[in-house]
Write a protein that holds these residues in place. Structure first.
Motif, short mmCIF file in Angstrom:
data_model
loop_
_atom_site.label_atom_id
_atom_site.label_comp_id
_atom_site.label_asym_id
_atom_site.label_seq_id
_atom_site.Cartn_x
_atom_site.Cartn_y
_atom_site.Cartn_z
N VAL A 1 95.99 56.77 -11.14
CA VAL A 1 97.41 57.07 -10.96
C VAL A 1 98.27 55.88 -11.39
CG1 VAL A 1 99.20 57.59 -9.26
CG2 VAL A 1 96.98 58.75 -9.14
N LEU A 2 97.85 54.66 -11.04
CA LEU A 2 98.60 53.46 -11.42
C LEU A 2 98.76 53.35 -12.92
CD1 LEU A 2 97.28 50.61 -9.09
CD2 LEU A 2 99.57 51.60 -9.11
N MET A 3 97.70 53.64 -13.66
CA MET A 3 97.73 53.45 -15.11
C MET A 3 98.66 54.43 -15.82
SD MET A 3 96.09 50.91 -16.51
CE MET A 3 97.08 50.04 -15.28
N ARG B 1 95.24 55.23 -22.01
CA ARG B 1 94.64 56.54 -21.82
C ARG B 1 93.15 56.44 -21.53
NH1 ARG B 1 97.46 60.33 -26.56
NH2 ARG B 1 99.62 60.13 -25.79
N LEU B 2 92.50 55.51 -22.19
CA LEU B 2 91.08 55.32 -21.96
C LEU B 2 90.82 54.90 -20.52
CD1 LEU B 2 88.20 55.24 -23.04
CD2 LEU B 2 88.65 52.93 -23.90
N MET B 3 91.63 53.97 -20.00
CA MET B 3 91.45 53.51 -18.62
C MET B 3 91.66 54.65 -17.64
SD MET B 3 90.70 50.84 -16.74
CE MET B 3 91.17 49.26 -17.44
N ILE B 4 92.68 55.48 -17.85
CA ILE B 4 92.92 56.62 -16.96
C ILE B 4 91.71 57.56 -16.95
CG2 ILE B 4 94.30 58.71 -16.61
CD1 ILE B 4 96.71 57.14 -17.75
N GLY B 5 91.20 57.88 -18.13
CA GLY B 5 90.05 58.77 -18.22
C GLY B 5 88.82 58.21 -17.53
N LEU B 6 88.57 56.92 -17.71
CA LEU B 6 87.40 56.29 -17.09
C LEU B 6 87.50 56.30 -15.57
CD1 LEU B 6 87.03 53.23 -19.49
CD2 LEU B 6 85.53 55.24 -19.38
N MET B 7 88.69 56.05 -15.05
CA MET B 7 88.86 56.03 -13.59
C MET B 7 88.67 57.43 -13.00
SD MET B 7 89.25 52.93 -12.66
CE MET B 7 88.06 52.60 -13.99
N ALA C 1 80.65 54.78 -17.33
CA ALA C 1 82.08 55.03 -17.17
C ALA C 1 82.86 53.77 -16.82
CB ALA C 1 82.29 56.10 -16.09
N LEU C 2 82.28 52.92 -15.98
CA LEU C 2 83.00 51.72 -15.53
C LEU C 2 82.80 50.53 -16.46
CD1 LEU C 2 82.41 51.89 -11.66
CD2 LEU C 2 84.59 52.14 -12.87
N GLY C 3 81.81 50.59 -17.34
CA GLY C 3 81.55 49.46 -18.22
C GLY C 3 82.75 49.01 -19.03
N PRO C 4 83.48 49.92 -19.69
CA PRO C 4 84.61 49.48 -20.51
C PRO C 4 85.82 48.97 -19.73
CG PRO C 4 83.78 51.62 -21.24
CD PRO C 4 83.14 51.33 -19.93
N LYS C 5 85.88 49.21 -18.41
CA LYS C 5 87.11 48.86 -17.68
C LYS C 5 87.34 47.35 -17.67
CE LYS C 5 85.06 47.09 -13.99
NZ LYS C 5 85.27 45.69 -13.52
N SER C 6 86.27 46.54 -17.67
CA SER C 6 86.46 45.09 -17.60
C SER C 6 87.05 44.51 -18.88
CB SER C 6 85.12 44.40 -17.26
OG SER C 6 84.70 44.75 -15.97
N PRO C 7 86.46 44.78 -20.07
CA PRO C 7 87.12 44.29 -21.28
C PRO C 7 88.50 44.89 -21.49
CG PRO C 7 85.27 45.73 -21.85
CD PRO C 7 85.16 45.42 -20.38
N LEU C 8 88.70 46.13 -21.09
CA LEU C 8 90.03 46.74 -21.21
C LEU C 8 91.05 46.00 -20.36
CD1 LEU C 8 89.29 50.58 -21.12
CD2 LEU C 8 90.11 49.25 -23.08
N SER C 9 90.70 45.74 -19.10
CA SER C 9 91.67 45.11 -18.20
C SER C 9 91.97 43.68 -18.61
CB SER C 9 91.17 45.16 -16.75
OG SER C 9 89.93 44.50 -16.62
N PHE C 10 90.98 42.95 -19.11
CA PHE C 10 91.24 41.57 -19.53
C PHE C 10 92.02 41.53 -20.84
CE2 PHE C 10 88.43 40.51 -16.16
CZ PHE C 10 88.72 39.20 -15.84
N PHE D 1 89.40 54.80 -4.19
CA PHE D 1 89.95 53.62 -4.86
C PHE D 1 90.17 53.90 -6.35
CE2 PHE D 1 89.21 51.72 -0.95
CZ PHE D 1 89.33 50.35 -0.95
N THR D 2 89.17 54.47 -7.02
CA THR D 2 89.32 54.69 -8.46
C THR D 2 90.35 55.77 -8.78
OG1 THR D 2 87.35 56.11 -8.38
CG2 THR D 2 87.04 53.84 -9.11
N LEU D 3 90.53 56.73 -7.89
CA LEU D 3 91.57 57.74 -8.09
C LEU D 3 92.95 57.08 -8.06
CD1 LEU D 3 92.42 60.67 -8.44
CD2 LEU D 3 92.35 60.92 -5.94
#
Length: 449
Positions: free
Chosen positions: A423-425, A296-302, A333-342, A417-419
Motif C-alpha cells: 500500500v505504501l508503494m 510497480r515491481l515492488m508493489i507486485g512483490l509485496m 518474491a522477496l529477493g529483488p526487494k533489497s536491490p530495489l529499495s537500495f 507487514f508486507t501488505l
C-alpha cells in the motif's frame, strides 16, 4: 552524474562481496542470537526480547549521527571507503565478546548482554552504513545502480546461506559439548573472514559522484531535507515494515522447527533454501527492471509475499515438502526487494540534490538503517510479547497456544507487514521517467559549473 566509463565487472563484484561479509554477522544475529540468549546464554525469552528491543531503539538513534559523520569525512580514499579499512577488526573483537558467556550470575549476564550487544550493533553500523552509502556514489547511472545492488544482495544471500548452514556445525565442531565456547570461537572465525572481505571491497571500489562544492554542512538542514523528501519518507517506512516482516520469519524459524515440527536439524537447510531462492530473485532484478518500473515491481512483490506468507498458516506440521516450496517461493518474491529499495534510496538522494542543491548520501542511507533497526526491534518485541503471553518455556514441550503463536509468527503477522508495504508503494513517485528527467537536470547543472 554518469561516470566517464561504465563500471567494470571487478567493481560490481567487489562491491557486492562486501554484503557477504556483513551477513557473516547479520544472519547470525537475526537467525541465532535470540535462541543463543534463551537456550545457551541462559536468560529468559522476555528478558532477551526486551534487551534486543531496547538496544535496537537506542542504536537506531545513533545511525543518523554515524551517517552525518560519514558525509563529512574527507580522506584521500573518499568519504565512505575508509570505514571498510579501519573498523572491521574492532567489529570482530566485539562480535566475539557478544557471543561469549561469562559466569556473572543472572544480573551480571544480562548487563553483559546489554553492553556487548549495544557495542556490536553500533560498530556494525559504523561499517555497514558507509558501505550502503557507497552504492550511491560509485555511479549515478540507474542501471549500474541496479547492477551493483543486485550483486550486493546475491553475495549477501550467499553469505547468509553459508552462515545458516555452517554456524551450527562450527559450534559443534569448535566447542564439542560446550555450546557457549563453540559460539565464541565461531564468531571469531566469521569476524576474521569478514575483515578480509571488507578489505577486498575497499580495494575494488571508487567514489565518483561528488556533492555540490558549495553545499552547507548543517546536520539539522540534512534532516530537514529528508523530512520534506516524500519519496524518502515512504522508503523509510518501507524499510521498517519489510525488515519487521523478515525478522519475524527468520527469528521464528528456529523455534518453529524445534517446537512445532520437532525437527530442529531442518533449520540448517530451510533458511538456506530461502536465501538461495532470494539470491536467484536478486540476480533477476536487473532484467526485471528493464521491463517493469521499480515502483510497480515492488508493489507486485509485496502482494505475492503477502499471499505466500498467509498460506504458511495452513501447512501441516508434517508436510515438509510444502514448507520448503513456500519458503523457496517467498525467497524468489522477496529477493529483488533489497536491490530495489537500495536503488530507490540512491534515487531519493538524487531527488534531494535536484530539489535543494544539497546531497547527504550518508544521512539518506543512515536514516533508512534507522528504520530497519526499528523494524527489527518491533519484530523482536512482538515475538517476546507473544512468547510471554502464551507461556513459552525454553527447552521444553510447548503448549498448544505457544505452538499456534509460533505458527502465526511465521505466517499471518509477517503477511500483514508486507501488505502494508504494498500500500505504501502506491504513493511513491520516483518512477523511471521522473528519474531520467532529474538525472538529466543534475548532469546539466554539473556541466555548467
Amino acid at each position: 552524474m554518469k561516470p566517464e566509463k561504465p563500471l567494470t565487472r571487478r567493481e560490481i563484484v567487489g562491491y557486492g562481496l562486501g554484503d557477504m561479509g556483513f551477513n557473516f554477522y547479520w544472519t547470525n544475529i537475526s537467525t541465532f542470537l535470540l535462541i543463543f540468549y534463551t537456550d545457551t546464554f541462559g536468560i529468559t525469552a522476555a528478558a532477551a526480547a526486551t534487551m534486543l528491543f531496547v538496544v535496537k531503539i537506542f542504536n537506531a538513534f545513533t545511525d543518523p549521527m554515524i551517517g552525518a559523520f560519514a558525509d563529512r569525512t574527507q580522506t584521500r580514499w573518499g568519504k565512505f571507503r575508509p570505514y571498510l579499512l579501519f573498523m572491521p577488526l574492532p567489529l570482530a573483537v566485539i562480535g566475539v565478546a557478544a557471543y561469549s558467556t561469562p559466569d556473572f550470575g543472572p544480573t551480571g549476564k544480562l548487563a553483559w548482554a546489554y553492553v556487548t550487544y549495544l557495542l556490536l550493533m553500533t560498530v556494525y553500523t559504523s561499517v555497514n552504513l558507509p558501505y550502503s552509502a557507497l552504492s550511491g556514489v560509485i555511479t549515478g547511472d540507474a542501471r549500474e545502480r541496479n547492477a551493483i545492488n543486485a550483486s550486493r544482495f546475491v553475495c549477501g544471500f550467499a553469505g547468509g546461506t553459508l552462515v545458516t548452514f555452517a554456524s551450527p556445525r562450527l559450534v559443534a565442531w569448535l566447542g564439542g559439548n560446550d555450546h557457549a565456547l563453540g559460539w565464541t570461537l565461531t564468531m571469531a572465525f566469521w569476524g576474521l573472514a569478514a575483515a578480509v572481505i571488507f578489505a577486498i571491497t575497499f580495494r575494488s571500489t571508487t567514489e565518483r559522484v561528488r556533492p555540490p562544492q558549495a553545499q552547507p554542512s548543517s546536520v539539522r538542514q540534512d534532516l530537514a531535507d529528508l523530512r520534506s523528501n516524500r519519496p524518502w519518507v515512504l522508503l523509510f517506512f518501507l524499510a521498517l515494515i519489510i525488515m519487521g516482516s523478515i525478522t519475524l520469519r527468520m527469528t521464528s524459524a528456529a523455534y518453529y522447527f524445534k517446537y512445532v515440527v520437532n525437527r530442529p536439524e531442518l533449520l540448517g537447510s530451510f533458511v538456506p533454501a530461502y536465501l538461495l531462492a532470494a539470491a536467484a530473485g536478486t540476480a533477476c532484478t536487473p532484467l526485471l527492471t528493464r521491463f517493469i518500473d521499480k515502483r510497480r515491481l515492488m508493489i507486485g512483490l509485496m502482494l505475492i509475499s503477502t499471499v505466500l506468507s498467509t498460506a504458511f498458516l495452513f501447512v501441516p506440521a508434517d508436510d515438509i515438502v510444502l514448507m520448503y516450496a513456500l519458503q523457496i517461493a517467498l525467497g524468489l518474491a522477496l529477493g529483488p526487494k533489497s536491490p530495489l529499495s537500495f536503488a530507490m534510496l540512491a534515487d531519493s538522494a538524487d531527488f534531494n540534490e535536484w530539489r535543494h542543491g544539497r546531497r547527504a548520501t550518508g544521512m539518506t542511507f543512515a536514516a533508512s538503517s534507522f528504520a530497519q533497526k526499528l523494524g527489527t526491534a518491533v519484530a523482536v518485541a512482538v515475538i517476546g510479547a507473544l512468547f510471554s503471553a502464551l507461556g513459552y518455556v525454553p527447552n521444553a514441550a510447548q503448549s498448544a497456544d505457544s505452538q499456534a503463536g509460533i505458527v502465526w509468527l511465521m505466517s499471518v503477522i509477517p503477511a500483514a507487514f508486507t501488505l502494508i508495504a504494498a500500500v505504501l508503494m502506491v504513493f511513491y513517485t520516483l518512477d523511471n521517467p521522473t528519474m531520467a528527467r532529474i538525472q538529466a537536470d543534475l548532469a546539466a547543472r554539473k556541466s555548467s559549473v
